[in-house]
Enzyme design. Structure first.
Site, short mmCIF file in Angstrom:
data_model
loop_
_atom_site.label_atom_id
_atom_site.label_comp_id
_atom_site.label_asym_id
_atom_site.label_seq_id
_atom_site.Cartn_x
_atom_site.Cartn_y
_atom_site.Cartn_z
N SER A 280 28.73 -40.49 -29.18
CA SER A 280 29.69 -40.97 -30.18
C SER A 280 29.16 -40.60 -31.56
O SER A 280 27.94 -40.40 -31.72
CB SER A 280 29.80 -42.49 -30.08
N TYR B 137 26.24 -51.29 -30.88
CA TYR B 137 26.86 -50.08 -30.32
C TYR B 137 26.16 -48.82 -30.83
O TYR B 137 25.89 -47.90 -30.04
CB TYR B 137 28.35 -50.07 -30.71
#
Ligand code: 8X3
Length: 248
Positions: A132, A145
């Site tokens: 990501s 995250y």
């Protein structure tokens, strides 16, 4: 020539489901793996693949995936992943952080370890890990995250170093803002309004098919071409905090 085979984890929705479809269109037999069996059963039926019930955090479940795949595999897409919560570090729940590390990092380890012998046995394999842009930068409320996705990134890099000399390419795909039906909804505990705010005013966020398209491109390069990493954002997102939004 024998049909090539691929495993896609987290294939029950979003990027995983789109990737399974794209790979089937490229001629792969796709093992569609996910916890929600009914969903992967329907998908596998549609694309002529094999559904596998698989929780990447569970050893017995990953072992069942290994058995289903057999002794030879051409492509592994480690897509299963999630974000939970958007609290500051001061207010974060360690349970959420553990859940994210467990899926995004340990899950990737479990599946990769189990399938690596079959990948090597193919003589020409690819491993694609879904990272990501959160694995490239920090942002407020994202530490659990971003820490996990930085983990995905660095594990991918390590694997490429360790497999140098083996017939296995290793790629990380690092998407920015992708609008899927579940990612933000899961992150915000089912709060649809909060989930929608992520994409508010953005005319064209990426969609799952954009990422599947990139994966399709990576795996169809000639065998000697290793695409190390691809960072992909919508045109409206120049950086994590720099998003063009238009409101009427
Ligand atoms: C998703 C990208 O911006 O939500 O992996 O962290 S972001």
């Amino acid at each position: 020539m024998a049909t090539k085979s691929a495993v896609v984890t987290g294939a029950s929705s979003g990027i995983g489901a789109a990737t399974a479809g794209r790979l089937a269109a490229e001629g792969y037999h796709v093992f569609c793996a996910a916890r929600r069996f009914e969903r992967v059963r329907a998908l596998a039926e549609e694309i002529g693949g094999t559904p596998v019930r698989c929780d990447v955090t569970d050893a017995a479940s990953v072992e069942a995936l290994r058995t289903a795949v057999g002794s030879r595999l051409d492509l592994l897409v480690n897509n299963a992943g999630l974000a939970v919560g958007s609290e500051t570090v001061a207010e974060s729940d360690p349970k959420h952080w553990r859940a994210m590390y467990e899926v995004n990092v340990i899950g990737l380890l479990n599946v990769t370890r189990a399938l690596l012998p079959a990948l090597i046995a193919s003589g020409d394999a690819v491993i694609v890990n879904l990272g990501s842009t959160a694995g490239r930068i920090a942002y407020e409320g994202g530490a659990g995250y971003t820490a996990a996705k930085h983990g995905t990134q660095v594990v991918t890099e390590t694997l490429r170093l360790e497999l140098c000399g083996q017939p296995v390419r290793v790629t990380e795909i690092a998407p920015g803002m992708v609008r899927t039906e579940e990612f933000s909804l899961v992150r915000f505990g089912g709060d649809q309004e909060k989930a929608d705010q992520v994409y508010a005013g953005v005319a064209e966020p990426l969609v799952a098919e954009d990422i599947a398209d990139a994966i399709g491109w990576v795996v169809t390069r000639p065998s000697h071409v290793n695409v190390d990493e691809l960072v992909i954002r919508p045109r409206a997102q120049a950086a994590q905090h720099k998003v063009h939004r238009v409101f009427d």
